[in-house]
Design an enzyme around this catalytic site. Structure first.
Site, short mmCIF file in Angstrom:
data_model
loop_
_atom_site.label_atom_id
_atom_site.label_comp_id
_atom_site.label_asym_id
_atom_site.label_seq_id
_atom_site.Cartn_x
_atom_site.Cartn_y
_atom_site.Cartn_z
N ARG A 37 1.09 -1.27 0.02
CA ARG A 37 -0.15 0.04 0.13
C ARG A 37 1.09 1.42 0.04
O ARG A 37 0.64 2.28 -0.57
CB ARG A 37 -0.87 0.16 1.16
CG ARG A 37 -2.05 -1.02 1.10
CD ARG A 37 -2.83 -1.00 2.01
NE ARG A 37 -4.30 -1.37 1.99
CZ ARG A 37 -5.10 -1.71 2.85
NH1 ARG A 37 -4.94 -1.16 4.22
NH2 ARG A 37 -6.34 -2.00 2.60
N LYS A 207 -16.38 -17.49 4.42
CA LYS A 207 -17.81 -17.70 4.72
C LYS A 207 -18.63 -17.21 3.39
O LYS A 207 -18.31 -16.27 2.82
CB LYS A 207 -17.72 -16.53 5.96
CG LYS A 207 -17.30 -17.05 7.21
CD LYS A 207 -17.84 -15.97 8.06
CE LYS A 207 -17.23 -16.15 9.52
NZ LYS A 207 -17.66 -14.88 9.97
N GLY A 363 -7.41 -8.88 0.65
CA GLY A 363 -6.01 -9.32 1.31
C GLY A 363 -5.72 -10.58 1.12
O GLY A 363 -4.38 -10.56 0.57
N GLY A 386 -11.82 -4.66 2.06
CA GLY A 386 -13.27 -4.27 2.20
C GLY A 386 -13.70 -3.35 1.18
O GLY A 386 -14.79 -3.47 0.72
#
Ligand code: 3PG
Ligand code: MG
Length: 406
Positions: A37, A207, A363, A386
Site C-alpha cells: 500500500r 464464509k 487481502g 473491504g
C-alpha cells in the site's frame, strides 16, 4: 484522456493527500510486514514533488479505540517511507513527522513545508472524530493543505472525516483522486461495467455470509462464478452432501441454494470444487487425503480444492476474457493446502498472458499472488480489501462519491 490529477500543476502548492498506509506491523519490532500500500502511493507523491509541490500525508493505522497508542503510531513507517520516496526521486527526500494530525505542531510544520518536502501526520484514528465523520475535525484537517488528493482506495468504503467529509472544504478544482485511486477505479469499472465475455469471477474465503452480496451482484454480470475456499462446503451441504467437519454456516444453507437457483435461472455457470484436499486436523502437519467434496469422511475437513477441481477451474479461467479474483481456494498459508490457490494463480496469469483482463483484490488473494510470485503477471492487483468487496457488491463508496459527484 488526461486526468484532473495529471493535468494539475502542483508547483508552489501544498497537497494534503489521504493515503491508506494501514500496513501490517510486527507486534514487537514494528517492522512493516507488507508495504504494498505504501509503494502503491509513491507515484502520486512523486508527481507532486516533481511539480514543485509539498506533500502532507494523512492516514489511519489499525483500529485504535482509546486515543494515541504506540503500536498504532505512524512514526513506525516514517523511515521506510523516506527510503521509498528517496529511491523514487533519486535523491534524499526527508519525511518529517507531526505527532498529532491537527493542532499547532501540525499547522506549523505544514506552514513551513517547502517545495519537495514531505510531512507525515500522526494516525487520524487517534481522534474518534475521524471514524464518526465529524465535520469540524474534517475542517481542521482541511486547513493543512491547499489541494485535497484522495489516494486511499483501501479506505474508500469508509465515510470518515478524512476520506469523504473533508472534500466539502475544497472547491471542485482543488480536490481530486490520486494516481492510485484513479487506477483502482478504472480497473474496477472495467470489470464491473465493461467486462469482455466470458467473464469469470473467482470467489473464495471462509464464509458465504461475507460474499453473498458480491455473488448476487456478479450474477447479473459474470458468465461463470467459481466458488472455492471454506464457503464451498456450505454449498455442498445445502445440496445434501457429506462434508465431515468442514466449515459450514448452517444458517446460510438456504442462501446457498438460493444462489444456485438464481444462477440457473440466469444462465450463469456456478463452478463448485468436485474434489477437495481433506485433513484430519486444522494444522500444517495434519494427515491429508483427497475426497469428493460432497463425500468428506466423518472427522475430516476440506482445506483446499482437490486436483480435479483445480484442473476444471483452470480450464474455465483460461477460457475467460475478464477475470475477477477475490478470496483463496484453501488454507494456502499452510504448504499442504496451497496447491489449489497456486493453480488458480497460474491459470489467471496464463489467461492474462493470452489477453484477458484480470483483477485480483481482497487481502488474502493478494497475499497469495504475492507469495506465489504472480503479482506482475495479472493485469491489476488492488490495494483494497473491504473497499474492493463493497465496490463489487454494487455499493457507492463514500471516498469515491465525495470527489466524483460535485
Ligand atoms: C483496511 O485495511 O481494510 C482499510 O485500511 C480500512 O481499515 P478498516 O477496515 O479498519 O476501516
Ligand atoms: Mg478492513
Amino acid at each position: 484522456m488526461t486526468s484532473p490529477f495529471a493535468a494539475f500543476n502542483f508547483s508552489g502548492k501544498k497537497a494534503l493527500i489521504r493515503v491508506d498506509f494501514n500496513v501490517p506491523l510486527d507486534k514487537q519490532t514494528y517492522a512493516i510486514g507488507d508495504d504494498n500500500r505504501m509503494r502503491a502511493a509513491v507515484p502520486t507523491i512523486v508527481k507532486i514533488l516533481q511539480d514543485g509541490g509539498a506533500v502532507i500525508l494523512m492516514s489511519h493505522l489499525g483500529r485504535p479505540k482509546e486515543g494515541p497508542e504506540t503500536k498504532s503510531s505512524l512514526i513506525h513507517i516514517t523511515g521506510h517511507l523516506q527510503t521509498l520516496l528517496s529511491n523514487a526521486m533519486n535523491k534524499e527526500v526527508l519525511v518529517q513527522f507531526a505527532n498529532d494530525c491537527i493542532g499547532q505542531e501540525a499547522y506549523d510544520k505544514s506552514e513551513n513545508l517547502k517545495a519537495g518536502e514531505v510531512l507525515l501526520l500522526e494516525n487520524l484514528r487517534f481522534y474518534k472524530e475521524e471514524e464518526k465523520g465529524d465535520a469540524s475535525f474534517a475542517q481542521k484537517l482541511s486547513k493543512l493543505g491547499d489541494v485535497y488528493v484522495n489516494d486511499a482506495f483501501g479506505t474508500a468504503h469508509r465515510a470518515h472525516a478524512s476520506t469523504a467529509v473533508i472534500a466539502q472544504y475544497f472547491s471542485a478544482d482543488k480536490k481530486m483522486f490520486g494516481l492510485l485511486m484513479e487506477g483502482e477505479v478504472k480497473a474496477a469499472e472495467l470489470v464491473l461495467h465493461k467486462a469482455a465475455k466470458p467473464f469469470t469471477a473467482i470467489i473464495g474465503g471462509a464464509k458465504v455470509s461475507d460474499k453473498i452480496l458480491i455473488i448476487e451482484n456478479l450474477l447479473e454480470r459474470a458468465t461463470d462464478i467459481i466458488i472455492g475456499g471454506g464457503m464451498a462446503y456450505t454449498f455442498m451441504k445445502a445440496q445434501g452432501g457429506q462434508i465431515g467437519k468442514s466449515l459450514c454456516e448452517e444458517d446460510r444453507l438456504s442462501t446457498a441454494l438460493d444462489i444456485l437457483n438464481k444462477a440457473a435461472a440466469k444462465g450463469v455457470n456456478i463452478h463448485l470444487p468436485i474434489d477437495s484436499v481433506v485433513a484430519d486436523n486444522f494444522a500444517a502437519d495434519a494427515n491429508t487425503n483427497i475426497s469428493q467434496s460432497n463425500q468428506v469422511p466423518d472427522g475430516w475437513m476440506g482445506l483446499d480444492i482437490g486436483p480435479k477441481a483445480a484442473e476444471s477451474f483452470a480450464a474455465t479461467i483460461k477460457n475467460s476474457k475478464t477475470i475477477l479474483w477475490n478470496g483463496p481456494m484453501g488454507v494456502f498459508e499452510m504448504e499442504k493446502f496451497q496447491e489449489g490457490t497456486k493453480a488458480i494463480a497460474v491459470a489467471v496469469a496464463e489467461a492474462t498472458a493470452n489477453g484477458a483482463f484480470s483483477l485480483v483484490g481482497g487481502g488474502d488473494s493478494v497475499a497469495a499472488v504475492n507469495q506465489f510470485g504472480f503479482a506482475d503477471q495479472v493485469s491489476y492487483v488492488s490495494t483494497g480489501g473491504g473497499a474492493m468487496l463493497e465496490y463489487f457488491e454494487g455499493k457507492v463508496l463514500p471516498g469515491i462519491a465525495a470527489i466524483a459527484v460535485q
